[in-house]
Write a protein that holds these residues in place. Structure first.
Motif, short mmCIF file in Angstrom:
data_model
loop_
_atom_site.label_atom_id
_atom_site.label_comp_id
_atom_site.label_asym_id
_atom_site.label_seq_id
_atom_site.Cartn_x
_atom_site.Cartn_y
_atom_site.Cartn_z
N PRO A 14 -8.86 38.79 -7.04
CA PRO A 14 -10.33 38.68 -7.50
C PRO A 14 -10.47 37.30 -8.42
CG PRO A 14 -9.96 40.84 -7.55
CD PRO A 14 -8.73 40.39 -7.32
N ALA A 15 -9.66 37.16 -9.41
CA ALA A 15 -9.76 36.16 -10.51
C ALA A 15 -9.37 34.92 -9.67
CB ALA A 15 -9.12 36.48 -11.78
N THR A 16 -8.24 34.92 -9.01
CA THR A 16 -7.67 33.52 -8.53
C THR A 16 -8.78 33.07 -7.36
OG1 THR A 16 -5.91 34.36 -7.36
CG2 THR A 16 -5.54 33.91 -9.36
N GLY A 17 -9.20 34.14 -6.59
CA GLY A 17 -10.05 33.57 -5.69
C GLY A 17 -11.48 33.07 -6.27
N LEU A 18 -11.88 33.67 -7.22
CA LEU A 18 -13.14 33.19 -7.83
C LEU A 18 -12.85 31.80 -8.53
CD1 LEU A 18 -16.16 33.45 -8.71
CD2 LEU A 18 -15.18 34.65 -10.72
N LEU A 19 -11.68 31.64 -8.88
CA LEU A 19 -11.55 30.47 -9.58
C LEU A 19 -11.29 29.26 -8.43
CD1 LEU A 19 -11.34 28.55 -12.03
CD2 LEU A 19 -9.00 29.05 -12.09
N THR A 20 -10.97 29.58 -7.16
CA THR A 20 -10.74 28.73 -6.15
C THR A 20 -12.13 28.17 -5.74
OG1 THR A 20 -8.64 29.59 -5.77
CG2 THR A 20 -10.04 28.37 -4.02
N GLU A 21 -12.88 29.21 -5.61
CA GLU A 21 -14.39 29.11 -5.23
C GLU A 21 -15.15 28.10 -6.31
OE1 GLU A 21 -18.51 31.32 -5.04
OE2 GLU A 21 -16.53 32.49 -4.27
N LEU A 22 -14.87 28.24 -7.33
CA LEU A 22 -15.70 27.68 -8.49
C LEU A 22 -15.04 26.14 -8.76
CD1 LEU A 22 -15.89 30.41 -11.09
CD2 LEU A 22 -17.92 29.47 -9.47
N VAL A 23 -13.69 25.93 -8.47
CA VAL A 23 -13.25 24.70 -8.61
C VAL A 23 -13.69 23.87 -7.34
CG1 VAL A 23 -11.30 23.43 -8.60
CG2 VAL A 23 -11.43 25.19 -9.92
N GLU A 24 -13.72 24.48 -6.03
CA GLU A 24 -14.07 23.66 -4.93
C GLU A 24 -15.55 23.26 -5.11
OE1 GLU A 24 -13.05 26.48 -1.68
OE2 GLU A 24 -11.11 25.49 -1.72
N ARG A 25 -16.54 24.22 -5.61
CA ARG A 25 -17.84 23.85 -5.74
C ARG A 25 -18.10 22.74 -6.75
NH1 ARG A 25 -21.09 29.19 -7.22
NH2 ARG A 25 -20.07 29.50 -5.25
N PHE A 26 -17.17 22.65 -7.97
CA PHE A 26 -17.19 21.65 -8.95
C PHE A 26 -16.89 20.39 -8.23
CE2 PHE A 26 -15.48 19.21 -12.37
CZ PHE A 26 -16.35 19.59 -13.48
N LEU A 27 -15.74 20.66 -7.52
CA LEU A 27 -15.56 18.97 -6.85
C LEU A 27 -16.43 18.53 -5.93
CD1 LEU A 27 -11.74 20.10 -5.91
CD2 LEU A 27 -12.56 18.05 -7.48
N ALA A 28 -17.25 19.39 -5.29
CA ALA A 28 -18.34 19.14 -4.49
C ALA A 28 -19.46 18.65 -5.20
CB ALA A 28 -18.65 20.23 -3.63
N ARG A 29 -19.66 19.13 -6.18
CA ARG A 29 -20.92 18.87 -7.19
C ARG A 29 -20.76 17.16 -7.71
NH1 ARG A 29 -23.60 21.23 -12.42
NH2 ARG A 29 -25.36 19.95 -12.42
N PHE A 30 -19.62 16.83 -8.13
CA PHE A 30 -19.49 15.45 -8.81
C PHE A 30 -18.65 14.67 -7.77
CE2 PHE A 30 -19.81 18.63 -11.97
CZ PHE A 30 -20.65 18.21 -12.68
N PRO A 31 -19.38 13.53 -7.34
CA PRO A 31 -19.15 12.44 -6.54
C PRO A 31 -17.79 11.78 -7.08
CG PRO A 31 -21.28 12.09 -7.05
CD PRO A 31 -20.93 13.35 -7.88
N GLY A 32 -16.75 11.62 -6.05
CA GLY A 32 -15.82 10.88 -6.54
C GLY A 32 -14.54 11.84 -7.42
N ALA A 33 -15.05 12.90 -7.73
CA ALA A 33 -14.03 13.83 -8.38
C ALA A 33 -12.84 13.94 -7.72
CB ALA A 33 -14.87 15.22 -8.69
#
Length: 145
Positions: free
Chosen positions: A30-49
């Motif tokens: 549950p914790a590592t799966g959530l963090l994977t999802e949130l990091v992927e969302r973070f990367l998508a949100r900021f161009p060039g990340a």
């Protein structure tokens, strides 16, 4: 001068909770799966990340480092996103599993190799800030510029 923002994150008390709850250590839980999802969302949100380390869909993400060249113009939004991630862990796991985040600002790397090897000043500052966040007891965000 182009300035980068790097964000480094690491789950707090993760090993203890894995043992207490019987969660898998080397596959998403549950914790590592959530963090994977949130990091992927973070990367998508900021161009060039650029993901220097993580996310890891196969094993789950326990720690990550992301660098955003030119990210200093988005610094307020990056800090807001970091706070959303911190609050989400606090809410989701009722304080059992939290996350520490370090944010560093510095000159952008001059080549792609520096990204891959985490050699940029922003990444070094983010990792220093992350260590400080952990020393403070976790569940916090520290910024170094």
């Amino acid at each position: 001068m182009l300035r980068s923002v790097a964000v480094a994150g690491d789950l707090d008390r993760f090993g203890e909770v894995v043992k207490e709850r019987g969660w898998p250590e080397y596959s998403p839980n549950p914790a590592t799966g959530l963090l994977t999802e949130l990091v992927e969302r973070f990367l998508a949100r900021f161009p060039g990340a650029v993901a220097v380390k993580g996310p890891d869909r196969e094993r789950g993400t326990e720690e990550f480092v992301v660098e955003i060249p030119g990210g200093d113009v988005f610094l307020d939004e990056i800090l807001e996103e970091c706070e959303r991630i911190r609050r989400r862990f606090e809410r989701e796991f009722k304080g059992e599993v939290t996350i520490s985040l370090g944010v560093g600002v510095g000159p952008a790397p001059s080549d792609r190799r520096s990204f891959r090897e985490a050699e940029s000043p922003a990444v070094r500052r983010a990792l220093e800030a992350l260590r400080e966040a952990k020393r403070r007891g976790g569940n916090t965000i520290v910024v170094r510029g």
